[in-house]
Design a protein around this motif. Sequence first.
Motif, PDB file in Angstrom:
ATOM      1  N   UNK A 110      39.455-103.793 -17.224  1.00 56.11           N
ATOM      2  CA  UNK A 110      39.391-104.747 -18.207  1.00 56.11           C
ATOM      3  C   UNK A 110      39.325-106.210 -17.628  1.00 56.11           C
ATOM      4  N   UNK A 111      40.673-106.442 -16.633  1.00 57.35           N
ATOM      5  CA  UNK A 111      40.697-107.876 -16.053  1.00 57.35           C
ATOM      6  C   UNK A 111      39.327-107.981 -15.187  1.00 57.35           C
ATOM      7  N   UNK A 112      39.056-107.153 -14.567  1.00 57.39           N
ATOM      8  CA  UNK A 112      37.829-107.468 -13.623  1.00 57.39           C
ATOM      9  C   UNK A 112      36.641-107.884 -14.435  1.00 57.39           C
ATOM     10  N   UNK A 113      36.382-107.242 -15.640  1.00 59.54           N
ATOM     11  CA  UNK A 113      35.085-107.548 -16.404  1.00 59.54           C
ATOM     12  C   UNK A 113      35.039-108.961 -16.984  1.00 59.54           C
ATOM     13  N   UNK A 114      36.317-109.512 -17.156  1.00 60.94           N
ATOM     14  CA  UNK A 114      36.483-110.751 -17.668  1.00 60.94           C
ATOM     15  C   UNK A 114      36.808-111.960 -16.563  1.00 60.94           C
ATOM     16  N   UNK A 115      36.901-111.607 -15.474  1.00 58.73           N
ATOM     17  CA  UNK A 115      37.073-112.745 -14.544  1.00 58.73           C
ATOM     18  C   UNK A 115      37.965-112.568 -13.571  1.00 58.73           C
ATOM     19  N   UNK A 116      39.079-111.693 -13.852  1.00 62.05           N
ATOM     20  CA  UNK A 116      40.033-111.295 -12.746  1.00 62.05           C
ATOM     21  C   UNK A 116      39.671-110.421 -11.971  1.00 62.05           C
ATOM     22  N   UNK A 117      38.749-110.501 -10.898  1.00 65.87           N
ATOM     23  CA  UNK A 117      38.257-109.644 -10.120  1.00 65.87           C
ATOM     24  C   UNK A 117      39.246-108.884  -9.125  1.00 65.87           C
ATOM     25  N   UNK A 118      38.790-107.727  -9.194  1.00 64.82           N
ATOM     26  CA  UNK A 118      39.833-106.774  -8.399  1.00 64.82           C
ATOM     27  C   UNK A 118      38.942-106.008  -7.237  1.00 64.82           C
ATOM     28  N   UNK A 119      39.513-105.666  -6.283  1.00 62.35           N
ATOM     29  CA  UNK A 119      38.793-104.949  -5.302  1.00 62.35           C
ATOM     30  C   UNK A 119      39.929-103.906  -4.861  1.00 62.35           C
ATOM     31  N   UNK A 120      39.494-102.657  -4.312  1.00 62.75           N
ATOM     32  CA  UNK A 120      40.128-101.527  -3.805  1.00 62.75           C
ATOM     33  C   UNK A 120      40.285-101.355  -2.561  1.00 62.75           C
ATOM     34  N   UNK A 121      41.591-101.214  -1.776  1.00 67.60           N
ATOM     35  CA  UNK A 121      41.433-100.859  -0.557  1.00 67.60           C
ATOM     36  C   UNK A 121      42.367 -99.367  -0.542  1.00 67.60           C
ATOM     37  N   UNK A 182      37.104-106.950   2.461  1.00 67.14           N
ATOM     38  CA  UNK A 182      36.439-105.608   2.947  1.00 67.14           C
ATOM     39  C   UNK A 182      36.712-104.356   1.843  1.00 67.14           C
ATOM     40  N   UNK A 183      37.395-104.797   0.623  1.00 65.81           N
ATOM     41  CA  UNK A 183      37.545-104.028  -0.399  1.00 65.81           C
ATOM     42  C   UNK A 183      36.406-103.638  -1.147  1.00 65.81           C
TER      43      UNK A 183
END
Length: 203
Positions: A110-121, A182-183
């Motif tokens: 949900x954060x990612x959807x609204x601007x708090x972009x998240x990437x996973x490593x 790189x995530x």
Amino acid sequence: MPDLLGDAPGERLELDAYYADFDEKLWSTSAPGFWKLERQQFFKEPGNASWEAFAKGDWQGSMRLIEAGRSDMIDYYRKIEDHGFVNRRVRVVEQPIIPYLQWELHILRMRDQYGGKVRVVTGEQVAGFESDAPLPEIYTHGTSTMYQAVYGDDGVLDHVRRFVDHALVTRCQRFIQDLYEVGQPLEQFFAEHVAPLPPPRQP
């Protein structure tokens, strides 16, 4: 690699002082923005209604409570956008995904959807940086302030260390940003690895 924080002791902040300091610093964040690294696979979040429902085994209730917070999430990231800084996070995820992370990744989505972009490593991607110790839980405000969250053995936040050395903060911010680059984008990771999971069984 050597300890990312070196020998810097930081300043210990108890939680009340930390929350006030964090809120003040957040809304004055300048370039390159707010960057966060989450390494631990398990936390406890007492006071978070959705986590408490999850911890009691009420998966559907915890999901409903996450959804109920959507409008607040929208407002939060709109305020960040209005203040003109980016909000980025790297989440280390090891396989198999444990129940806590399955729950947290719904919030991060949900954060990612609204601007708090998240990437996973993956754990494998950071293993080369962890010959001495796991990477710390750190987050930076611009290049002026960094916090390290320190958790007790039970997974509950115990206190925070604050760092204000410009060179240290800059180095750590760049390290998080390099991992981010790189995530895997969270939405893609979520579709492949989280969405197919059944509700977790609590022990």
